[in-house]
Design a protein around this motif. Structure first.
Motif, PDB file in Angstrom:
ATOM      1  N   ASP A  14       0.847  -1.190   0.000  1.00  0.00           N
ATOM      2  CA  ASP A  14       0.000   0.000   0.000  1.00  0.00           C
ATOM      3  C   ASP A  14       0.888   1.248   0.000  1.00  0.00           C
ATOM      4  O   ASP A  14       1.605   1.497   0.968  1.00  0.00           O
ATOM      5  N   ASP A  15       0.870   1.975  -1.089  1.00  0.00           N
ATOM      6  CA  ASP A  15       1.620   3.249  -1.184  1.00  0.00           C
ATOM      7  C   ASP A  15       3.125   3.060  -1.379  1.00  0.00           C
ATOM      8  O   ASP A  15       3.911   3.940  -1.014  1.00  0.00           O
ATOM      9  N   GLN A  17      -0.876   2.239  -5.757  1.00  0.00           N
ATOM     10  CA  GLN A  17      -0.531   3.437  -6.524  1.00  0.00           C
ATOM     11  C   GLN A  17       0.906   3.793  -6.186  1.00  0.00           C
ATOM     12  O   GLN A  17       1.548   3.074  -5.423  1.00  0.00           O
TER      13      GLN A  17
END
Ligand code: CA
Length: 491
Positions: free
Chosen positions: A13-14, A311
């Motif tokens: 995540d991230d 992302q």
């Protein structure tokens, strides 16, 4: 052995690709992630269609854009009756599991579906001793989130039915905010200064007003828990630290004084980026354990292994943390794939792939028909070294979450191989999660060949009038092709 491949899909995540050594990171090493890239293919232009957690996850599962799957912001949870690729693989005989971060909602309408087994963090999840929901049963699991996700993934692999192929989605919470490392990594990077990105001191001139309006600045917008300092206002621990030269006190330490705002900004960056990288280190170790398992179990050749993140992220780039913007650092997803039966080791691909393509690609490899209502395209030919002549050369992006946590303005745009056109329509549109007020729309145009860091918009330059017209037409064509609508004030 002639059967459908196993799929091990590891997503963090991230995690931005510029914090992975296989992508040429200047700031860290990721030896185990590099094993995937060395043994397979690295994609240099994998992009998300909306740079934020929940919407990207919905796009990955469904193979559709967010205006179609309805998951446009962090406050629009996914309807678990939607068609997803895990459901289709499960129906085709795969055994399926999801371990770790879900973040697509809670409760009967939102818990994971299409999985024989699932255990997830409710909401964002905690780094230490997290609550988990295992097949609707809540429990607190002692330990560190990244290690727990790896352990539980390995446990599921060990007890699987070896007569059938598997899909395992192993989703880490890390390295998402608030960047809490495991104690074993707490002193890593302690005696070094992490390099600063080229655009660290961006002043947001030469762009639309959205960049300056965003509230994700290293120098100003962290809260105490982000950088592990004592809250300046103990009654309000979520208050931002604010810009300036005010002293900061590391948790359990002595106050640190600053001679200038810039010195303080650099200190805050070091606090932030070191914890971020420490969180990445635990992921890297976990991926190493999964790869070792595949080797030891003799299934490495039969397993497609992917590492990606939902992302990208700003790692001090443009003076920011967080994501959301269509700028390169947050638009780009890391995407590396190893599949020895079909993918050339050490290969690199520069074609444009999108998060809405993942589902179609997995179905393709599994030999399952790709439904017509999925909107991406299988990139299996790219993985096998033969890019089709009609492969896309432009992509459509839309960030719907106007205002909200970091005052990022809603926008959509097109990226080609050489240019990017962004339209900040800057309107909340009465969508859940949007807190901002309407702003006057603005455009940005970047020539990515001359200005790869997107520091100087050339929108409005008469020399670019024809180009701007072409890109605007392309934007609206792509928008229509995926079934989205142009912004009209007052709609
Ligand atoms: Ca995310």
């Amino acid at each position: 052995m002639n059967r459908a491949p196993n799929i091990l899909f590891v997503m963090s995540d991230d995690h931005a690709s510029h914090a992975m050594s296989c992508y040429g990171s200047r700031i860290n090493r990721t030896p185990h992630l590099d094993r995937i890239a060395d043994g397979g293919m690295r994609f240099d232009n994998c992009f998300c269609t909306n740079s934020i957690c929940t919407p990207s996850r919905a796009a990955i599962l469904t193979g559709t854009y967010n205006h179609v799957n309805g998951v446009t912001t962090l406050d629009t949870m996914m309807d678990n009756r939607l068609q997803t690729f895990p459901k289709l693989l499960q129906a085709a005989g795969y055994q399926t599991a999801h371990v770790g971060k879900w973040h697509l909602g809670q409760g009967p309408a939102h818990w994971p579906t299409g999985f024989d087994y699932w255990t997830v963090f409710p909401g964002q999840g905690r780094y230490h001793n997290p609550e988990m929901v295992e097949m609707t049963e809540h429990k607190v699991v002692p330990g560190y989130a990244t290690d727990i996700v790896t352990d539980q993934s390995l446990h599921w692999l060990e007890q699987r039915d070896r007569s059938r192929p598997f899909l395992l989605m192993c989703h880490h919470k890390a390295p998402h905010r608030p960047w809490d490392p495991h104690p074993r990594h707490a002193r890593r990077y302690e005696d070094e200064e992490i390099p600063y990105p080229e655009t660290f001191d961006d002043d947001y001139a030469h762009r639309a007003r959205a960049a300056a309006a965003a509230e994700m600045r290293i120098e100003r917008d962290f809260i105490a828990s982000d950088v592990k300092v004592d809250p300046p206002d103990p009654a309000n621990p979520r208050r931002r630290l604010g810009a300036g030269t005010a002293a900061l006190t590391p948790a359990g330490g002595e106050p640190v004084a600053f001679a200038s705002p810039h010195e303080r900004k650099r200190w805050l960056y070091q606090r932030y980026i070191k914890d971020y990288l420490r969180c990445v280190d635990a992921i890297d170790e976990g991926v190493g354990r999964l790869l070792d398992y595949l080797d030891d179990d003799g299934i490495a050749d039969d397993t497609i292994v992917i590492y990606t993140s939902d992302q990208g992220f700003f790692l001090g780039d443009h003076g920011w943390y967080d994501k959301r913007f269509m700028y390169e650092e947050s638009l780009r997803m890391p995407f590396i794939v190893r599949y020895p039966r079909a993918v050339q080791p050490g290969s690199v691909n520069g074609d444009m792939i999108l998060n809405v393509d993942f589902a179609e690609t997995f179905l393709d490899y599994a030999g399952v028909a790709i439904p017509d209502d999925m909107q991406g395209r299988s990139f299996r030919p790219l993985l096998e070294g033969a890019t089709p002549a009609d492969w896309r050369t432009a992509m459509y992006y839309r960030y719907w979450m106007h205002g909200a946590h970091h005052n990022t303005w809603a926008h959509y745009g097109v990226r080609t191989l050489t240019h990017k056109l962004i339209y900040y329509y800057a309107d909340p549109l009465a969508i859940p999660g949007n807190t901002g007020t309407r702003e006057e729309p603005e455009w940005e145009l970047f020539d990515l060949r001359r200005d790869p860091r997107e520091m100087h918009s050339v929108y409005g330059d008469p020399a670019n009038a024809a180009l701007t017209g072409d890109l605007t037409a392309l934007l609206h064509d792509l928008q229509a092709a995926v079934g989205d609508q142009p912004y009209l004030p007052g709609q």
